[in-house]
Design a protein around this motif. Structure first.
Motif, short mmCIF file in Angstrom:
data_model
loop_
_atom_site.label_atom_id
_atom_site.label_comp_id
_atom_site.label_asym_id
_atom_site.label_seq_id
_atom_site.Cartn_x
_atom_site.Cartn_y
_atom_site.Cartn_z
N VAL A 56 0.84 -1.20 0.00
CA VAL A 56 0.00 0.00 0.00
C VAL A 56 0.87 1.25 0.00
CG1 VAL A 56 -0.22 0.06 2.53
CG2 VAL A 56 -1.96 1.15 1.11
N HIS A 57 2.04 1.17 0.65
CA HIS A 57 2.91 2.35 0.73
C HIS A 57 3.58 2.63 -0.62
CE1 HIS A 57 2.13 2.57 4.94
NE2 HIS A 57 2.46 1.31 5.10
N ALA A 58 3.76 1.59 -1.43
CA ALA A 58 4.28 1.81 -2.78
C ALA A 58 3.25 2.56 -3.62
CB ALA A 58 4.60 0.46 -3.43
N TYR A 59 1.99 2.11 -3.57
CA TYR A 59 0.93 2.80 -4.29
C TYR A 59 0.75 4.22 -3.75
CZ TYR A 59 -0.49 -1.65 -6.40
OH TYR A 59 -0.53 -2.82 -7.12
N ARG A 60 0.90 4.38 -2.44
CA ARG A 60 0.74 5.71 -1.85
C ARG A 60 1.82 6.66 -2.36
NH1 ARG A 60 0.97 7.34 4.54
NH2 ARG A 60 2.64 5.83 4.52
N CYS A 61 3.07 6.18 -2.41
CA CYS A 61 4.15 7.03 -2.90
C CYS A 61 3.92 7.40 -4.36
CB CYS A 61 5.50 6.33 -2.74
SG CYS A 61 6.89 7.39 -3.18
N ALA A 62 3.44 6.44 -5.15
CA ALA A 62 3.15 6.74 -6.56
C ALA A 62 2.06 7.82 -6.67
CB ALA A 62 2.72 5.47 -7.28
N ALA A 63 1.05 7.73 -5.83
CA ALA A 63 -0.02 8.73 -5.84
C ALA A 63 0.52 10.10 -5.46
CB ALA A 63 -1.13 8.33 -4.88
N MET A 64 1.39 10.14 -4.46
CA MET A 64 1.97 11.41 -4.05
C MET A 64 2.87 11.99 -5.13
SD MET A 64 2.73 10.34 -0.08
CE MET A 64 3.48 11.90 0.40
N ALA A 65 3.53 11.11 -5.88
CA ALA A 65 4.36 11.58 -6.99
C ALA A 65 3.51 12.22 -8.08
CB ALA A 65 5.18 10.42 -7.56
N LEU A 66 2.32 11.67 -8.32
CA LEU A 66 1.41 12.30 -9.27
C LEU A 66 1.02 13.70 -8.81
CD1 LEU A 66 -1.03 9.37 -10.15
CD2 LEU A 66 0.67 10.42 -11.67
N ILE A 67 0.75 13.82 -7.52
CA ILE A 67 0.35 15.12 -6.97
C ILE A 67 1.48 16.13 -7.10
CG2 ILE A 67 -0.34 16.30 -4.83
CD1 ILE A 67 -1.65 13.47 -4.12
N GLU A 74 -5.86 12.94 -10.07
CA GLU A 74 -5.45 11.53 -10.17
C GLU A 74 -4.87 11.04 -8.84
OE1 GLU A 74 -3.27 10.41 -13.92
OE2 GLU A 74 -3.32 12.58 -14.18
N GLY A 75 -3.98 11.82 -8.27
CA GLY A 75 -3.34 11.41 -7.02
C GLY A 75 -4.33 11.29 -5.88
N ALA A 76 -5.23 12.26 -5.78
CA ALA A 76 -6.21 12.23 -4.70
C ALA A 76 -7.12 11.02 -4.82
CB ALA A 76 -7.03 13.52 -4.71
N ARG A 77 -7.57 10.72 -6.02
CA ARG A 77 -8.46 9.58 -6.21
C ARG A 77 -7.76 8.26 -5.89
NH1 ARG A 77 -13.19 11.21 -8.10
NH2 ARG A 77 -13.29 13.18 -9.27
N ARG A 78 -6.49 8.18 -6.21
CA ARG A 78 -5.75 6.96 -5.86
C ARG A 78 -5.63 6.80 -4.34
NH1 ARG A 78 -1.02 5.29 -10.09
NH2 ARG A 78 -2.03 5.95 -12.02
N LEU A 79 -5.37 7.89 -3.65
CA LEU A 79 -5.28 7.82 -2.20
C LEU A 79 -6.62 7.43 -1.58
CD1 LEU A 79 -3.06 10.99 -1.64
CD2 LEU A 79 -2.38 8.63 -1.14
N GLN A 80 -7.70 7.97 -2.12
CA GLN A 80 -9.04 7.60 -1.65
C GLN A 80 -9.28 6.10 -1.84
OE1 GLN A 80 -11.16 11.72 -3.17
NE2 GLN A 80 -12.22 9.82 -3.54
N SER A 81 -8.92 5.59 -3.00
CA SER A 81 -9.14 4.18 -3.28
C SER A 81 -8.32 3.31 -2.34
CB SER A 81 -8.76 3.86 -4.74
OG SER A 81 -9.62 4.54 -5.64
N LEU A 82 -7.09 3.73 -2.07
CA LEU A 82 -6.25 2.98 -1.13
C LEU A 82 -6.88 2.94 0.25
CD1 LEU A 82 -2.63 4.15 -2.01
CD2 LEU A 82 -3.57 1.85 -2.29
N ALA A 83 -7.38 4.09 0.70
CA ALA A 83 -7.99 4.17 2.03
C ALA A 83 -9.18 3.23 2.13
CB ALA A 83 -8.42 5.60 2.33
N SER A 84 -9.98 3.17 1.08
CA SER A 84 -11.16 2.31 1.09
C SER A 84 -10.79 0.84 1.05
CB SER A 84 -12.06 2.65 -0.10
OG SER A 84 -12.52 3.99 -0.02
#
Length: 223
Positions: A56-67, A74-84
């Motif tokens: 999950v932390h790999a996907y989180r870092c990728a989302a933050m890199a988009l931001i 895009e980044g915010a939606r990925r973080l939301q999906s991870l949280a869910s």
């Protein structure tokens, strides 16, 4: 404040049990550092890591890199999906991801989306006094961006009930009260923020705005 720094908040959440440790923590820290240097490469590294380990932390870092590339939506939606997708029992991590998504939406000037994510994070942490004030402050920022001053004030008052000497909460509540024409209460908050944090020019600016509002009888709007 850099985009990465803005997303690693609130501090209480970043230091919580949800924070990654060991080898995962080290790799996550390296990925965050790379975002500051080269966000495109950081995204590629994060997704490669995710392909290897499904972390999950790999996907989180990728989302933050988009931001960090100003791809806020895009980044915010990925973080939301991870949280869910995170186990509901892991409330700390879920709250952290929703908080980061909320801050990403704020960076993208989407306060309604931000407020929704902060509300999810607030629900997740319950009455935890270590985490709740920062989330309430963030949701108040979303309300303020919507110019919905009353609920912003209520969230800030609730945060200050838990952490009374928070200069940011005092400064933001001063602005919220000013915009509701509660000038005396606003001035008291601004003065309290200055006493706690005298070196912060933003506190002095808010006090000046309030005094101008008192002079004109109309809430001051800074361009």
């Amino acid at each position: 404040m850099s985009i990465v720094a803005a997303l690693i908040v609130p501090l209480a959440l970043a230091q919580s049990a949800a924070a990654p440790t060991g080898a995962i923590g080290e790799r996550f820290a390296q990925c965050l550092a790379l975002i500051e240097e080269n966000p495109v490469r950081a995204y590629e590294e994060g997704m490669a890591w995710a392909g290897e380990a499904q972390s999950v932390h790999a996907y989180r870092c990728a989302a933050m890199a988009l931001i960090a590339q100003n791809r806020f939506d895009e980044g915010a939606r990925r973080l939301q999906s991870l949280a869910s997708a995170v186990n509901p029992e892991n409330t700390g991590l879920r709250a952290e991801l929703w908080s980061q998504a909320g801050n990403a939406w704020l960076l993208g000037r989407e306060p309604g989306q931000a407020r929704s994510n902060f509300t999810r994070a607030i629900t997740a942490v319950g009455n935890d006094p270590g985490q709740l004030p920062d989330l309430l402050i963030d949701r108040a920022r979303a309300y303020a961006m919507e110019r919905d001053w009353r609920p912003a004030e209520e969230d800030l008052s609730r945060a200050l009930d838990i952490r009374p000497n928070d200069p940011l909460a005092l400064r933001l509540r001063a602005a919220s009260r000013m915009n509701q024409r509660s000038y005396e209460l606003a001035e008291a908050d601004a003065r309290a923020a200055i006493r706690i944090e005298p070196g912060n020019e933003e506190n002095t600016l808010v006090l000046g705005d309030i005094r101008e509002s008192i002079r004109t009888g109309t809430p001051f709007e800074r361009n």
